[in-house]
Each structure stands twice: as structure tokens, then as C-alpha cells.
Scaffold this active site. Structure first.
Site, mmCIF file in Angstrom:
data_model
loop_
_atom_site.group_PDB
_atom_site.id
_atom_site.type_symbol
_atom_site.label_atom_id
_atom_site.label_comp_id
_atom_site.label_asym_id
_atom_site.label_seq_id
_atom_site.Cartn_x
_atom_site.Cartn_y
_atom_site.Cartn_z
ATOM 1 N N GLU A 51 0.808 -1.225 0.000
ATOM 2 C CA GLU A 51 0.000 0.000 0.000
ATOM 3 C C GLU A 51 0.841 1.276 0.000
ATOM 4 O O GLU A 51 0.422 2.310 -0.511
ATOM 5 C CB GLU A 51 -0.962 0.012 1.185
ATOM 6 C CG GLU A 51 -2.114 -0.984 1.063
ATOM 7 C CD GLU A 51 -1.771 -2.371 1.585
ATOM 8 O OE1 GLU A 51 -0.577 -2.641 1.851
ATOM 9 O OE2 GLU A 51 -2.687 -3.191 1.721
ATOM 10 N N PHE A 113 -11.616 -7.292 14.039
ATOM 11 C CA PHE A 113 -10.579 -7.762 13.128
ATOM 12 C C PHE A 113 -10.222 -6.658 12.123
ATOM 13 O O PHE A 113 -11.100 -6.085 11.491
ATOM 14 C CB PHE A 113 -11.057 -9.010 12.397
ATOM 15 C CG PHE A 113 -10.044 -9.526 11.407
ATOM 16 C CD1 PHE A 113 -8.806 -9.986 11.843
ATOM 17 C CD2 PHE A 113 -10.315 -9.519 10.051
ATOM 18 C CE1 PHE A 113 -7.858 -10.441 10.939
ATOM 19 C CE2 PHE A 113 -9.369 -9.970 9.134
ATOM 20 C CZ PHE A 113 -8.139 -10.437 9.579
ATOM 21 N N MET A 482 24.571 8.133 2.025
ATOM 22 C CA MET A 482 24.402 9.376 2.763
ATOM 23 C C MET A 482 24.689 9.168 4.248
ATOM 24 O O MET A 482 25.299 10.008 4.909
ATOM 25 C CB MET A 482 22.989 9.914 2.556
ATOM 26 C CG MET A 482 22.766 11.284 3.142
ATOM 27 S SD MET A 482 23.962 12.494 2.530
ATOM 28 C CE MET A 482 23.063 13.199 1.158
HETATM 29 C C1 TPP Z 1 12.642 5.136 5.093
HETATM 30 C C2 TPP Z 1 13.934 5.762 5.444
HETATM 31 N N1 TPP Z 1 14.765 5.155 6.331
HETATM 32 C C3 TPP Z 1 15.960 5.712 6.624
HETATM 33 C C4 TPP Z 1 16.358 6.893 6.070
HETATM 34 C C5 TPP Z 1 17.713 7.519 6.420
HETATM 35 N N2 TPP Z 1 18.571 7.553 5.235
HETATM 36 C C6 TPP Z 1 18.730 8.667 4.488
HETATM 37 S S1 TPP Z 1 19.706 8.427 3.164
HETATM 38 C C7 TPP Z 1 19.983 6.822 3.555
HETATM 39 C C8 TPP Z 1 20.827 5.949 2.696
HETATM 40 C C9 TPP Z 1 20.255 5.736 1.352
HETATM 41 O O1 TPP Z 1 20.976 4.725 0.689
HETATM 42 P P1 TPP Z 1 20.845 4.526 -0.860
HETATM 43 O O2 TPP Z 1 19.434 4.437 -1.256
HETATM 44 O O3 TPP Z 1 21.712 3.391 -1.261
HETATM 45 O O4 TPP Z 1 21.386 5.907 -1.439
HETATM 46 P P2 TPP Z 1 22.874 6.520 -1.436
HETATM 47 O O5 TPP Z 1 22.935 7.492 -0.319
HETATM 48 O O6 TPP Z 1 23.829 5.399 -1.262
HETATM 49 O O7 TPP Z 1 22.993 7.178 -2.755
HETATM 50 C C10 TPP Z 1 19.299 6.498 4.736
HETATM 51 C C11 TPP Z 1 19.357 5.175 5.390
HETATM 52 C C12 TPP Z 1 15.447 7.505 5.163
HETATM 53 N N3 TPP Z 1 15.715 8.678 4.592
HETATM 54 N N4 TPP Z 1 14.279 6.912 4.863
#
Ligand code: TPP
Ligand code: MG
Lengths: 574, 165
Positions: A51, A113, A482
Site C-alpha cells: 500500500e 478484526f 548518505m
Molecule cells: C525510510 C527511510 N529510512 C531511513 C532513512 C535515512 N537515510 C537517508 S539516506 C539513507 C541511505 C540511502 O541509501 P541509498 O538508497 O543506497 O542511497 P545513497 O545514499 O547510497 O545514494 C538512509 C538510510 C530515510 N531517509 N528513509
């Protein structure tokens, strides 16, 4: 006079409202509604695999089209799964109507439920919500929901519908309500003329003005007026992350977007300005950095449809409550009667701005040398070229999102689609699907990361069922980049759980759904891979690009600093 | 500064929780809260006393106004107004304290509305300060239970909080 069941009224209303797609997932409390959808053809239902994806699809569609996206879920877990998407839409002021099934009225409150008080759960993340108490209310409530979602400062609206309200046996008169009347809700349009005149006065005299345009300019369809105003006065334009595309980025007057990872020149210019005219922006903390150090020499004009947005974080010297389009056009009207007194000062201002631009020219990142891993930035620039800068660009959340915002250039509104306020990983893929479905002739590109993509990858199945041909560029750095960057900077590179171990074989994963994935890990192979990716508009292609896992996003504002306090690379700071 | 905000809102289920939820969601404080129907059955009137500097009060009123269920509101403290609260309080009334309580009740123009051999139940109306002062005066005797309505308020003169105007 037509007698319809509650369920049929819902289907019929959606048709009368001109809704083409609704995104959803069935379950007990929603089954009467599903049956009504089955017995008609105008409104097409897209079955997602979770969803949350339905809400993001609706959200993507809404951002691209400016019209509310519509979601249908069942009670309990169906509705709670939608919560993240509702919160995402709320934070970015995206119009959405979420129809939730609910247990039958006589069971409410009994922990029946699949009973969840979804109106209660979503209360802080909706613009408004309704519970249906009699089937005959349905047309009017739905009309109000669409009206509220799409007008003023848009946002998500939840309609909770107990199962007995949609029973096929009870029929009531159906008329499509022409107007929604809500006595306590009269969104402003025109701003206060005296205040607008004051703002124009300031614009004509300011020595170092900037226009700062946000998502409100895009939802308010005010790009043209903004562009007119900026050009007439020769004033630099900065857009917020949400406002990207509100002003053409290939224009000399565009300084890009400001804030934590914003452009050097926009952060410098905003900090040094003596007048910031904010239009449909909310001066959030990712822009202002430390509010007490924000734009020390600037007076603030703040134009917004939502009065509560004004002076929430940054005190406005001239608040103007009004719709962006109307206020900007009124400003334009006033210009013809007035002399611009700051031409010389502006020349000097532009010299300084061009100086900042020059300082960073060509120094934003080092493209990979032969044999080195690709830089994510160069992949985005290559995709920009391969799509002629014309695609709908959707992102997930992380480094790749910031790189996409920095290196893809947008010249039109509604084409940059990203979860800015909530920063929802998993947003991108379904949002891209929602757009592609409604704009099948356009290229819809998703920039994602292996972390984000794995939060919603089950939607490959939905793409297969409905033939949704998005282009997925997976900037695969094998890490939660990040998070890892913050750990590099603030935790002495202790990478607590920012690795993504046991990475799937994306080629096999895509093959399992009948799709093609292409893996690229060096520069030589990139052009051919992009060519193959974008050759057709009718094929979902997943481009798994292995990029440098050590790259950081710069500029990066120094925590608690002013806007101009930035790290510019791993070794330089302002 | 303390502010008294009176709100006319739709007499609908959920309206109250939206108003109250807003306060906790945005970290605004609620000191007292009072809500009841009005002469117009479609509306209820909610009065909240809260604390904050001008910036916070501005935010509170703007966010309240944004709620779809809120039809109209007024910050009563911006003008001359009347503020009243009703309190029912049970106090110990044994031996010599019995007379002492009775005297204090008279001084405050309160009323004893229920009596047992050991307890008086007192009803008192006034602004919040008066009620506080009464409790303080009763302190040594022994306050057993307090029920306060929270502040209700209305503007002085001909100013109305009404959807007609
Ligand atoms: C649902 C959710 N959980 C955790 C975060 C915290 N967070 C921000 S960026 C990131 C890493 C993202 O990894 P990726 O998609 O591989 O992107 P990259 O930064 O490696 O380009 C996280 C865990 C978030 N923004 N959203
Ligand atoms: Mg990653």
C-alpha cells in the site's frame, strides 16, 4: 434520479471527478468498493504490491500533473501501510485523496478484526480527514475531500469508510455535487495590495536582492509570472529543492538551489543578500542552516498561501498571504508604473555572483580517471545528455538524490519529483511508476540507490502486470551512502550499519520479473548502456551502475553555521 | 505571556481531537481547556489558555485557523474581556476548622453546596487568580479534591465571537 449503493457512488464519483487511475490494494473492508470498481470501466485500478507504493504512485502522479492522486486501501494493515506515503505527501504539500475501508460501524471501538483508528493515526499528517456516517454523505464528502486536497496549500485527505456504508443492498440518491462548500475554509487568492506595493518598492531599491521560489510556485502554476518578474528586474533566482524547475536552470539568472547540499553560489548569494523575496517556500531548516545566522543583512518578504508558513522559522518583514500567481502578477502590474532604481547596484551584485560562480567552475567533482570507478555525478550528467534534459526525473533518498538535484538541469516545472520534506527512501520507484502510467509517451527516469530501491522493489511485479516502462538508474555504491558520509564526517568513519551486505544480483532479480538489467562499472561502457536504456520508451530497463562508494556530496553546510559556511570537498571549506 | 483563545469549531466528532492534537504535535502548551456547545447547535466553543511569546501565539492562532473544523477564533487577551472559571473543591471541615472554612468561603463569596460532618464541598467562580488564592487560603485546613472547569471567556462590550459577524 439515480439510486446507487455507497460503493457504486464512490466509483461513480471518481468517474465524474475525472479520475483516470486509482492505486490500491483490496481487503475485507474495501471489498464492496472493489466490486463496484469491477463493474465499471472508466476508472482504472492499479494493483500495487504494497500500500505504501499506492500512495507514492498517487503522489508522483500528483506532482507531475498538479491533480490529486487517489488511493484505495482496506482497513487496519492496509491503511497503516499507507501512512508513510501520506506523511510524505503532507510534508511536501501534495494533493492526495486516500480512501480507507473501515470495519462496519457497529464494530468500531471493539478492536474488531483489522480495525485501526486510521483517522486518529493520520491526524497529524493530513490536511483533513472524514469518517462517513451515512452512505448518502458519500458524494458530498468526496467532493469536499478533492476540493480540500487540491486547493489552497494542497495536502492529503483521508476518507474513512465503514464497510456497511458501502453495502450493495442500501441505495441512495446520487448527484455529483457541483460545488463543495465548507464555511470555515476559504483559501486566499489575492494578496494585500498595500503589502505587495511595499515588496515591489523594496525590489526596485534593493542592492543585493534574490528571489527564492519554492514548491508553491509550481503547485500555484506561477512559473511564468516568476520568470517574467525576474527577467524584468534582472534579479537572481534561487529555487528551493521543491521549487526546482520553477525557473529555467539553463538561464543565466538561475543560481540553483540552496541549503545543506545547495550550490555554492546560491548559498553565498543568499547569505550576502539584502533582500530575500520568498515565494511559496517555507524556509525549512535544511535551507536556513542555523536560523540565528540566516541572511544577517537581509530583509525578508514572504509570499505564501498558508499564513502559518509565514514567520514560522524566519521572521518576515513583509508578510504577504496570497497565491503565488496572483501576487506575482500584481507585482508585475505595478512595475509598469515604477522606475527601477537599483540597476547599477545590480550590476555590481551580478559581478559578485559571477565571481562565486567562477570560483567553483569545474571544481565540483573530479570525473573518474580511466580505470577508476565511475562518479555518480558524471552518470547523472550523462543521463541528462542522453535524455536531452527532457525527462521526468524521480529520485529516492540519499546521496544519489542530491547528485541528481545538482547535476540534472531542469527548465520546466513538474519534472523534478523527489521526497524533500520527509526524505522517504522507497518513494522513488512507485512515484516514477505513477508518472509513467499517466505520461506513457515521456521518458521517466528514476535515480535510486541500492538501499532505497530495495525498500520498494516488489513493485517490479506491478510494472510487469501493467506494462509500466520506467527507466531505473541504480547508482550502486554498495552502501547507504548518505549515512556513510555522515559517519565519515561525524563519527570518524565508523560505518555502523551503513553497508548493504549481501547485495542481490540485480540482473537476476530483474530477470525474475521478465525485465532487462544492464550492469556498468566503467566509463567506456556507459554511453552504450545509456543508449540501450533509453532507446525505447516502452521497456522497463534497470541500469545498475557501480559507482565510487567513497564519494561525498558537496557542498555541505557546516552544522549550526550560516548559509555560507560550507565544506566544498573532502579538504576545502569556506 | 498568558493568552486566552476562544474558538468556534464545528460540532463534529474528531474536531476536538484535532485542536488538542495540534497543541501536542507542535509543542504548544495548554494550561486549561474548556469546551461546550453553543446557542448554535452546529458549533461548539472551546477556550484554551496557553503561554508563549508573541511569535508562538501567532503560530498557535495561525495553525488553529488552518484546521478545517475551526470556524473562527479570537485571542481574548488582545482586548478587554471577562474571564471566569468555576471550581468545586472539597475541604476538610472538622472542629474549629469548620468555622474557619465558612468564614473564608464568605470572604471569597463562594458557596458551600454540600455538607457532611467532616467535609464541605465549596463552589467558587472567578478568574483563575481568585481560584488560586482560595486554594492557597484553604491550604492549611486541607484541600481534599479539586475540580476546575478551566477558563471560559468573553469579550467586553459589543464585540462578538459569532459566525454572523
Ligand atoms: C525510510 C527511510 N529510512 C531511513 C532513512 C535515512 N537515510 C537517508 S539516506 C539513507 C541511505 C540511502 O541509501 P541509498 O538508497 O543506497 O542511497 P545513497 O545514499 O547510497 O545514494 C538512509 C538510510 C530515510 N531517509 N528513509
Ligand atoms: Mg547506496
Amino acid at each position: 434520479m439515480e439510486l446507487l449503493s455507497g460503493a457504486d457512488m464512490i466509483a461513480r464519483f471518481l468517474k465524474d471527478e475525472g479520475v483516470e487511475y486509482i492505486y490500491g490494494y483490496p481487503g475485507g473492508a474495501a471489498l464492496h468498493i472493489y466490486d463496484a470498481l469491477f463493474r465499471q470501466e472508466e476508472v482504472k485500478h492499479i494493483l500495487v504490491r504494497h500500500e505504501q507504493a499506492a500512495t507514492h504512485m498517487a503522489d508522483g502522479y500528483a506532482r507531475a500533473s498538479g491533480r490529486p492522486g487517489v488511493v484505495l486501501v482496506t482497513s487496519g494493515p492496509g491503511a497503516t501501510n499507507a501512512v508513510t506515503g501520506i506523511a510524505t505527501a503532507y510534508m511536501d504539500s501534495i494533493p492526495m485523496v486516500v480512501i480507507c475501508g473501515q470495519v462496519a460501524s457497529h464494530l468500531i471501538g471493539e478492536d474488531a478484526f483489522q480495525e485501526t483508528d486510521i483517522v486518529g493515526v493520520t491526524r497529524p499528517i493530513v490536511k483533513h480527514s472524514f469518517s462517513i456516517r451515512h452512505p448518502s454523505e458519500i458524494p458530498e464528502v468526496m467532493r469536499k475531500a478533492f476540493y480540500l486536497a487540491a486547493t489552497g496549500r494542497p495536502g492529503p485527505v483521508v476518507i474513512d469508510i465503514p464497510k456497511d456504508m458501502t453495502a450493495p443492498t442500501e441505495r441512495y440518491e446520487y448527484v455529483y455535487p457541483k460545488k463543495a462548500k465548507i464555511r470555515s475554509y476559504n483559501p486566499v487568492t489575492r494578496g494585500h495590495t498595500g503589502q505587495i506595493r511595499k515588496a515591489v518598492d523594496m525590489l526596485l531599491k534593493a542592492q543585493r536582492p534574490v528571489l527564492f521560489a519554492g514548491g508553491g510556485v509550481i503547485t500555484g502554476r506561477a512559473s511564468e509570472a516568476l520568470t517574467d518578474l525576474a527577467r524584468r528586474l534582472d534579479i537572481p533566482v534561487i529555487t528551493s529543492l521543491m521549487g526546482i524547475g520553477a525557473y529555467p536552470q539553463n538561464d543565466r539568472q538561475s543560481l540553483g538551489w540552496p541549503g545543506m547540499h545547495g550550490s555554492y553560489e546560491s548559498n553565498m548569494a543568499m547569505h550576502e543578500s539584502d533582500l530575500v523575496v520568498g515565494i511559496g517556500v517555507r524556509f525549512d531548516d535544511r535551507v536556513t542552516n542555523n536560523v540565528s545566522k540566516f541572511c544577517p543583512g537581509a530583509r525578508i518578504v514572504h509570499i505564501d498561501v498558508d499564513p502559518s508558513s509565514i514567520s514560522k522559522t524566519v521572521r518576515a518583514d513583509v508578510p504577504i498571504v496570497g497565491a503565488a500567481d496572483s501576487v506575482l502578477n500584481e507585482m508585475l502590474g505595478m512595475l509598469s508604473e515604477r522606475e527601477q532604481e537599483n540597476r547599477e547596484a545590480l550590476d555590481e551584485w551580478w559581478r559578485r555572483i559571477d565571481g562565486w560562480r567562477g570560483e567553483r567552475q569545474g571544481k565540483l567533482y573530479e570525473p573518474a580517471a580511466p580505470g577508476e570507478p565511475l562518479k555518480p555525478q558524471q552518470v547523472i550528467e550523462a543521463v541528462h545528455r542522453a535524455t536531452n534534459g527532457d525527462a521526468y526525473v524521480v529520485t529516492d533518498v540519499g546521496q544519489h538524490q542530491m547528485f541528481a538535484a545538482q547535476y540534472y538541469k531542469f527548465n520546466r516545472p513538474n519534472h523534478w519529483i523527489s521526497s524533500s520534506g520527509l526524505g522517504t527512501m522507497g518513494y522513488g520507484f512507485p512515484a516514477a511508476m505513477g508518472i509513467k502510467l499517466s505520461y506513457p509517451e515521456e521518458q521517466v527516469v528514476l535515480f535510486t540507490g541500492e538501499g532505497s530501491f530495495q525498500m520498494m522493489m516488489q513493485e517490479l511485479s506491478t510494472c510487469k502486470q501493467f506494462g509500466i516502462a520506467v527507466k531505473i538508474i541504480n547508482l550502486n555504491n554498495a552502501s547507504l551512502g548518505m549515512v556513510r558520509q555522515w559517519q565519515d564526517l561525524n563519527y570518524k568513519s565508523r560505518h555502523a550499519h551503513s553497508y548493504v551486505e549481501s547485495m542481490p544480483d540485480f540482473e537476476k532479480l530483474l530477470a525474475a520479473y521478465g525485465f532487462r538489467a544492464i550492469t556498468v562499472s566503467n566509463e567506456e561502457d556507459l554511453p552504450a548502456a545509456l543508449d540501450a536504456t533509453f532507446r525505447s520508451k516502452d521497456e522497463l530497463v534497470f541500469l545498475d551502475v557501480h559507482v565510487d562508494p567513497y564519494e561525498h556530496v558537496y557542498p555541505m553546510q557546516v552544522p549550526q553555521g550560516a548559509m555560507r559556511d560550507m565544506l566544498l570537498s573532502k579538504t576545502e571549506r569556506t | 505571556m498568558r493568552h486566552i483563545i476562544s474558538i468556534l469549531m464545528e460540532n463534529e466528532p474528531g474536531a476536538l481531537s484535532r485542536v488538542v492534537g495540534l497543541f501536542s504535535q507542535r509543542n504548544f502548551n495548554i494550561e486549561t481547556l474548556n469546551v461546550a456547545p453553543t446557542e448554535d447547535e452546529t458549533l461548539s466553543r472551546l477556550t484554551v489558555t496557553t503561554n508563549g511569546d508573541d511569535r508562538i501565539i501567532e503560530q498557535i492562532t495561525k495553525h488553529l485557523n488552518k484546521l478545517i473544523d475551526v470556524v473562527k477564533l479570537v485571542d481574548l487577551t488582545e482586548g478587554a474581556h471577562i474571564e471566569r472559571e468555576l471550581m468545586l473543591v472539597k475541604v476538610k471541615a472538622l472542629g474549629s476548622a469548620r468555622d474557619e472554612v465558612k468564614r473564608t468561603v464568605d470572604i471569597f463569596r463562594a458557596q458551600i453546596v454540600d455538607v457532611t460532618p467532616s467535609v464541605y464541598t465549596v463552589q467558587i467562580t472567578g478568574d483563575a487568580q481568585k481560584l488560586d488564592a482560595f486554594l492557597q487560603a484553604m491550604g492549611p485546613v486541607g484541600v481534599l479534591e479539586v475540580a476546575r472547569t478551566g477558563v471560559a471567556g468573553i469579550a467586553r462590550g459589543e464585540k462578538l465571537l459569532s459566525i454572523q459577524t
